[in-house]
Design a protein around this motif. Structure first.
Motif, short mmCIF file in Angstrom:
data_model
loop_
_atom_site.label_atom_id
_atom_site.label_comp_id
_atom_site.label_asym_id
_atom_site.label_seq_id
_atom_site.Cartn_x
_atom_site.Cartn_y
_atom_site.Cartn_z
N VAL A 97 0.82 -1.14 0.20
CA VAL A 97 0.10 0.03 0.13
C VAL A 97 0.79 1.23 -0.08
O VAL A 97 1.75 1.20 0.86
N ARG A 98 0.53 2.25 -1.04
CA ARG A 98 1.33 3.48 -0.88
C ARG A 98 0.77 4.46 0.25
O ARG A 98 -0.62 4.78 0.16
N ARG B 136 1.95 -4.64 3.08
CA ARG B 136 3.30 -3.98 3.65
C ARG B 136 2.88 -2.55 3.23
O ARG B 136 1.86 -2.13 2.24
N ARG B 137 3.62 -1.62 3.81
CA ARG B 137 3.38 -0.09 3.32
C ARG B 137 4.55 0.17 2.86
O ARG B 137 5.66 -0.03 3.05
N ALA B 138 4.27 1.30 1.77
CA ALA B 138 5.65 1.94 1.29
C ALA B 138 5.33 3.22 1.04
O ALA B 138 4.36 3.69 0.76
N ARG B 139 6.20 4.27 1.19
CA ARG B 139 6.46 5.53 1.04
C ARG B 139 7.66 6.03 0.67
O ARG B 139 8.69 5.62 0.55
N GLY B 140 7.56 7.27 -0.03
CA GLY B 140 8.88 7.93 -0.64
C GLY B 140 9.24 7.06 -1.88
O GLY B 140 8.57 6.40 -2.53
N VAL B 141 10.78 6.69 -1.81
CA VAL B 141 11.36 6.11 -2.80
C VAL B 141 11.04 4.38 -2.79
O VAL B 141 11.33 3.87 -3.51
N ARG B 142 10.42 4.19 -1.68
CA ARG B 142 10.14 2.73 -1.71
C ARG B 142 9.10 2.44 -2.41
O ARG B 142 9.10 1.13 -2.99
N PRO C 82 13.88 -8.33 -1.91
CA PRO C 82 14.58 -7.57 -0.57
C PRO C 82 13.79 -6.18 -0.78
O PRO C 82 13.61 -5.40 0.20
N GLN C 83 13.37 -5.81 -1.84
CA GLN C 83 12.64 -4.60 -2.22
C GLN C 83 11.35 -4.79 -1.05
O GLN C 83 10.98 -3.63 -0.89
N LEU C 84 10.75 -5.59 -1.13
CA LEU C 84 9.35 -5.95 -0.44
C LEU C 84 9.73 -6.14 1.15
O LEU C 84 9.07 -5.97 2.13
N GLN D 108 7.77 -2.21 5.80
CA GLN D 108 7.06 -2.58 7.26
C GLN D 108 5.75 -3.34 7.25
O GLN D 108 5.04 -2.61 6.14
N VAL D 109 5.49 -4.10 7.88
CA VAL D 109 4.25 -5.00 7.83
C VAL D 109 3.17 -4.41 8.87
O VAL D 109 2.09 -4.30 8.42
N ALA D 110 3.75 -4.51 10.15
CA ALA D 110 2.69 -3.98 11.28
C ALA D 110 2.51 -2.24 11.26
O ALA D 110 3.32 -1.72 10.69
N GLY D 111 1.64 -2.00 11.66
CA GLY D 111 1.31 -0.56 11.84
C GLY D 111 0.31 0.30 10.94
O GLY D 111 0.23 1.43 11.15
N LEU D 112 0.14 -0.46 9.96
CA LEU D 112 -0.80 0.50 8.77
C LEU D 112 -2.24 0.28 9.36
O LEU D 112 -2.91 -0.49 9.22
#
Length: 223
Positions: free
Chosen positions: A19-20, A73-79, A111-113, A117-121
């Protein structure tokens, strides 16, 4: 042998959902759940997963022969662009962006995934959730008596959409897919009424957040 050992789930596999979630202007909880469900369906109906020589077909089959685990998982910025560069299917919906990736053993996550982070979304709901789309669409309801983070709820919605795709009446599923596989998270219908309408129900494996066997989500096709 361990009491919880399942030979059909050894090694365990999972579909990764990313998720972005930028710090500024994060998406709404419901939009993420709907986008996740749609992303799962689009990946499973993608030619790469369906055609006999499709590059994802074997992986999807191996995964569906086990427990259909999903990891959000969550991703932000360059991720986020790093995740986008990997093979998968992205859905943009109501301000949410979710990318589904071909399933794989949990020990073999790119590795990119793996670094995401998994928890906390856990996101807030929109002040005014959008109305249902034009039929046909998949209606998904989450159990209001079960507390789940957005990440967990998104995975459960993905499960519900997948079960509906695989177990729903063929003519209804075909019409749903032909219309674009739209998904709507039902919020204003009593849970008991939704259960009566449901074509499929998700009972959680109990790996995170809720006890095993908990009914977390249900789904049906509105025609």
């Amino acid at each position: 042998m361990r009491p919880d050992f399942d030979p059909l789930d050894d090694p365990p596999w999972a579909m990764q959902l990313v998720v972005r979630a930028e710090k500024a202007g994060p998406p709404a909880h419901g939009a993420v759940c709907e986008a996740a469900a749609a992303a799962v369906v689009r990946l499973l109906t993608d030619p790469r997963a369906v055609e006999p020589d499709g590059e994802w077909r074997a992986a999807v089959h191996a995964w569906e022969s086990r427990r259909i685990r999903k990891v959000t998982r969550r991703a932000r910025g360059v991720r986020w662009p790093e995740a986008q560069a990997l093979p998968g299917v992205t859905v943009e919906h109501a301000g949410a962006q979710v990318r589904a990736f071909p399933p794989a053993p949990v020990s073999d996550v790119p590795p990119q995934l793996a670094k995401l982070q998994v928890a906390g979304l856990d996101l807030a709901e929109a002040e005014r959730p959008p109305p249902p789309p034009e039929a046909p669409y998949a209606a998904i309801a989450l159990n209001p008596d079960v507390a789940m983070t957005t990440g967990k709820a998104a995975a459960q919605c993905g499960h519900a959409a997948q079960l509906l795709l695989r177990q729903g009446k063929k003519k209804h599923v075909a019409a749903w897919l032909d219309a674009g596989a739209r998904v709507h998270l039902t919020r204003d219908v009593p849970w008991r009424t939704c259960v009566k309408e449901a074509a499929v129900a998700v009972r959680d494996g109990g790996f995170t957040e809720v006890p095993p066997g908990t009914m977390t989500a249900i789904a049906w096709i509105v025609r």
